[in-house]
Design a protein around this motif. Structure first.
Motif, mmCIF file in Angstrom:
data_model
loop_
_atom_site.group_PDB
_atom_site.id
_atom_site.type_symbol
_atom_site.label_atom_id
_atom_site.label_comp_id
_atom_site.label_asym_id
_atom_site.label_seq_id
_atom_site.Cartn_x
_atom_site.Cartn_y
_atom_site.Cartn_z
ATOM 1 N N ARG A 1 0.835 -1.203 0.000
ATOM 2 C CA ARG A 1 0.000 0.000 0.000
ATOM 3 C C ARG A 1 0.864 1.245 0.000
ATOM 4 O O ARG A 1 0.566 2.226 -0.695
ATOM 5 C CB ARG A 1 -0.928 -0.017 1.212
ATOM 6 N N LEU B 1 2.303 1.617 -3.523
ATOM 7 C CA LEU B 1 1.306 2.121 -4.464
ATOM 8 C C LEU B 1 0.996 3.588 -4.205
ATOM 9 O O LEU B 1 0.780 4.367 -5.149
ATOM 10 C CB LEU B 1 0.040 1.276 -4.380
ATOM 11 N N ARG B 2 0.946 3.989 -2.926
ATOM 12 C CA ARG B 2 0.667 5.401 -2.619
ATOM 13 C C ARG B 2 1.793 6.305 -3.103
ATOM 14 O O ARG B 2 1.553 7.398 -3.621
ATOM 15 C CB ARG B 2 0.442 5.564 -1.120
ATOM 16 N N LEU C 1 3.847 5.666 -5.612
ATOM 17 C CA LEU C 1 3.774 5.727 -7.072
ATOM 18 C C LEU C 1 2.622 6.605 -7.534
ATOM 19 O O LEU C 1 2.747 7.360 -8.512
ATOM 20 C CB LEU C 1 3.625 4.310 -7.638
ATOM 21 N N ALA C 2 1.485 6.524 -6.826
ATOM 22 C CA ALA C 2 0.348 7.361 -7.210
ATOM 23 C C ALA C 2 0.628 8.837 -6.964
ATOM 24 O O ALA C 2 0.192 9.698 -7.731
ATOM 25 C CB ALA C 2 -0.893 6.923 -6.431
ATOM 26 N N ALA C 3 1.370 9.143 -5.895
ATOM 27 C CA ALA C 3 1.677 10.536 -5.609
ATOM 28 C C ALA C 3 2.581 11.147 -6.665
ATOM 29 O O ALA C 3 2.514 12.357 -6.924
ATOM 30 C CB ALA C 3 2.318 10.647 -4.234
ATOM 31 N N HIS C 4 3.425 10.333 -7.285
ATOM 32 C CA HIS C 4 4.360 10.842 -8.301
ATOM 33 C C HIS C 4 3.955 10.373 -9.690
ATOM 34 O O HIS C 4 4.808 10.199 -10.561
ATOM 35 C CB HIS C 4 5.790 10.369 -7.991
ATOM 36 N N LYS C 5 2.674 10.173 -9.885
ATOM 37 C CA LYS C 5 2.233 9.624 -11.174
ATOM 38 C C LYS C 5 2.548 10.563 -12.329
ATOM 39 O O LYS C 5 2.874 10.104 -13.439
ATOM 40 C CB LYS C 5 0.753 9.295 -11.122
ATOM 41 N N SER D 1 -1.229 10.577 0.501
ATOM 42 C CA SER D 1 -1.112 10.025 -0.848
ATOM 43 C C SER D 1 0.269 9.446 -1.088
ATOM 44 O O SER D 1 0.434 8.512 -1.879
ATOM 45 C CB SER D 1 -1.406 11.125 -1.875
ATOM 46 N N ARG D 2 1.281 9.971 -0.421
ATOM 47 C CA ARG D 2 2.645 9.449 -0.606
ATOM 48 C C ARG D 2 2.979 8.311 0.333
ATOM 49 O O ARG D 2 4.091 7.792 0.305
ATOM 50 C CB ARG D 2 3.653 10.575 -0.420
#
Length: 741
Positions: free
Chosen positions: A6, A9-10, A12-16, A715-716
């Protein structure tokens, strides 16, 4: 405990967006690079390393053995294929030195070396400064530069005339390897021109076969030359050895017969005759003794004359017996027969005595012959012992001559075999061409789709690696766990960031204008949990590790919260060097704490109020030399005693703890220490430096992390209570909700 997926993934999502940008950029660069690639064509040939061939002589009699088909032998053939001798001849045959693919022309700017350009630039500048007549040192420097230019041009010309660069380019695209675990060698070349690729492989294979064939021929020729030279030398040595043997043999009298030395043969023959003579003598003597013992009986003598006489006597006796019955003893016929019988008996006795005497005489002769042979053998043995000393070196020389003669015969046989093998080496002994190179019709590369996929995968990997690299290299404080670990405190209070904060240092206004926000609730929780149990009169020191961590804003916000809770609050600014309260409330012209310390003002003169805030303030005042010397714990205790009748809470806004020692004095006098660290601004090294200042009094130490961006932190994937804050943010309603007047 294992990876936290988790969290991954967070992050990676924060730096998408960063990941998307890197992936798109690198994929576009890869696609552009792939589009510039030209088609490549590969031609190949197969060679078999095999020892099977037509044998002129037997395999066990080969003077030049074939190469064993082992890994080392196959690798040796590969090295010969890639050798400079083979490749250079292929380059010369195909004139690759003039091919732009292997020897591209040098551009005009590149042909001019850097030294030449530098020398020309310096010469122009020198003429501008000194004119046409240059000083001696400058002329010498420029002449040295010209000499270096000539040397550089000469080296470049030599390099362009050679084929080293061509061979390097050829080797980079040439692939020579073993096919699996077989004995087949694969020769491949990949180039832009399919026909040139085929010609290169064919020429390399042909030159390699010629090289191997020439190596075999050279080996056979050298072997023949060596054998001929060795055979000539051995012939001379054998002749000389035979001459020495004959010389010693004649000198010692050791004449050699058909079956060996004559002396030895004569002695053996004498011994053989002696044995025969002894047997003959024994037989004759035994026969003579037998005859003498029997008295010369007619039956014991094996003589034809005696036998004939014996038959005559028997016939006469028979006839006389027959006539005696018919006639009387006086009959003439009977008398005649008696006379003939007497004469026959007399002749037989005489013949028997002559035979006995002959046998005796023969026995005596045999005895004499045996004695004579014994005497001769004794003489020969004496002479043979005399010659034994000379026979030892003779046998040594004969052995050496025999060994050399055997070696000579063997080498002559080898010479005939090698000469026969020379005609059998039309092809290399151990390598055979299996498949000739063909002109490729389909390109073998580049694999553009695979390259694009690889570029995409690499870009994703680089993007992810970059993101986690940024996270790992991040030294800013972003989690309460970091503060607890470094400072050793029990818990850390979080004050979230407020998007409508506005001017710097105005958190107290946010609390006033947005009392129902998550930010305002966090300040109430801070005051109620940590600062409300200070007694009738309490003091709070607000400090931080470094400037701009938000300690002044936190001091005013805490004062605002306490004042709205019904406390009488005064904010004391102890940052004499860089006061913030003076500028926020226009108190620079008024007296402050430094004046009270210097004794030039009373407490009533330094306490000021403002219509904008519900708390009083004591500015830092003007910094004077005696202010820092008199600023101590006792003075602060005296100050709080003077303020206690009028205020319930004293909030000290201090200087950074790592900058000056004033903060430590205030923290020692205060009831509570509010240590402020700003999220994403304060570093771990700052906290470590604070921890190294000395032991922390955990009973009055309260750590606060301000300006926390809860959404970004959650998110990070940072550890901490960010997720719970985000989960309950809707409970507080609209963060922009204002209080009702």
């Amino acid at each position: 405990m294992g990876p936290d997926f988790r969290f991954i993934l967070r992050v990676l999502a924060a730096h998408k967006m960063l990941i998307l940008f890197i992936v798109v950029l690198l994929t576009a660069v890869t696609a552009f690079g792939v589009s510039l690639l030209k088609d490549q064509y590969t031609s190949e040939a197969l060679l078999l390393v095999d020892n099977r061939q037509v044998r002129v002589v037997r395999a066990e009699d080969q003077a030049l053995g074939s190469i064993p088909a082992e890994d080392a032998a196959i690798l040796s053939e590969i090295e010969i294929l890639k050798s400079t001798a083979v490749l250079a001849r292929a380059v010369e045959d195909l004139k690759l030195a003039t091919n732009p693919e292997f020897n591209p022309p040098i551009q005009a700017d590149e042909t001019k070396p850097l030294v030449e350009r530098t020398t020309a630039f310096l010469r122009d500048k020198a003429h501008v400064i000194w004119g046409e007549e240059l000083p001696g040192p400058v002329t010498a420097i420029l002449a040295h530069g010209d000499g270096m230019t000539k040397d550089t041009l000469a080296r470049e010309a030599h390099a362009s005339a050679g084929i080293d660069g061509v061979l390097d380019r050829l080797r980079r695209k040439l692939d020579v390897a073993i096919v699996g675990r077989s004995r087949v060698i694969q020769v491949r070349y990949t180039g832009k021109d399919p026909e040139l690729s085929r010609d290169i492989v064919a020429t390399i294979v042909r030159r390699y076969m010629e090289t191997r064939q020439q190596m075999d021929r050279d080996l056979s020729t050298s072997a023949v030359a060596w054998l001929q030279d060795r055979i000539g030398t051995l012939r001379k040595e054998v002749a000389e050895a035979d001459q020495r043997v004959e010389a010693i043999r004649f000198k010692a009298g050791l004449v050699k017969g058909g079956n060996g030395l004559m002396a030895t043969g004569e002695l053996e023959a004498a011994r053989l005759r002696l044995a025969e003579a002894s047997a003959n003598r024994a037989r004759m003597v035994a026969q003579a003794e037998t005859l003498e013992r029997r008295g010369g009986q007619a039956g014991s003598i094996a003589s034809p004359v005696v036998a004939q006489l014996r038959a005559t006597v028997a016939a006469i006796s028979t006839e006389m017996a027959q006539l005696s019955r018919q006639y009387g003893p006086k009959h003439p016929r009977i008398l005649e027969l008696q006379a003939r019988l007497s004469e026959a008996n007399s002749s037989m006795q005489m013949e028997m005595r002559r035979e006995i005497n002959g046998v005796r005489e023969a026995a005596n002769v045999a005895v004499e012959q045996e004695n004579a042979l014994k005497a001769m053998i004794t003489k020969l043995e004496a002479g043979y012992q005399t010659m034994a000393g000379e026979a030892v070196p003779l046998r040594t020389l004969e052995s050496e001559a025999t060994a050399k003669r055997t070696l000579l015969d063997s080498l002559m046989a080898r010479l005939e075999e090698v000469s026969a093998q020379q005609d059998n080496r039309a092809f290399p002994t151990a390598v055979k061409l299996v498949s000739e190179p063909q002109v490729p019709h389909e390109p073998s590369g580049p694999f553009r789709i695979l390259l694009l996929i690889a570029g995409l995968a690499a870009s994703v990997f680089i993007a992810v690696f970059t993101v986690f690299g940024i996270e790992l290299l991040q030294r800013r404080i972003r989690t309460p766990e970091t503060v607890r670990r470094i400072l050793g405190v029990g818990n850390v209070h979080i004050v979230p960031h407020h998007s409508t904060r506005g001017a710097r240092g105005r958190l107290y206004q946010i609390f006033q204008n947005h009392p129902f926000s998550l930010f305002s609730e966090s300040l109430r929780a801070l005051f109620r949990n940590h600062l409300s149990d200070l007694g009738p009169v309490g003091s709070i020191a607000v400090t931080s590790a470094r400037p701009q961590d938000g300690k002044t804003s936190m001091s005013l916000a805490v004062a605002q919260v306490a004042a709205q809770a019904g406390r009488r609050v005064v904010v004391v600014d102890t940052d004499f060097r860089r006061s913030r309260i003076d500028g926020l409330f226009n108190l620079s012209a008024k007296k402050g704490l430094s004046d009270w310390i210097a004794g030039t003002a009373t407490l009533d003169e330094i306490v000021h109020s403002s219509d904008d805030v519900p708390f009083a303030m004591i500015p830092a005042g003007h910094l004077m030399p005696e202010t820092l010397d008199r600023f101590n714990v006792d003075g602060l205790v005296h100050l709080m005693a003077g303020l206690s009748p009028h205020f319930d809470l004293v909030v000290f806004d201090t200087a950074p703890a790592l900058a000056v020692s004033d903060a430590r004095i205030v923290c020692g006098a205060a009831s509570k220490v509010l240590f402020v660290s700003r999220w994403g601004h304060t570093t771990a090294s700052d906290l470590q430096a604070v921890a190294d200042l000395g032991p922390i009094d955990h009973d009055k130490f309260v750590a606060v992390m301000t300006d926390v961006n809860l959404k970004k932190a959650a998110s990070r994937g940072y550890e901490g209570p960010y997720n719970s804050y985000m989960a309950t943010r809707k409970y507080y309603g609209d963060s922009t909700m204002r209080a009702t007047p």
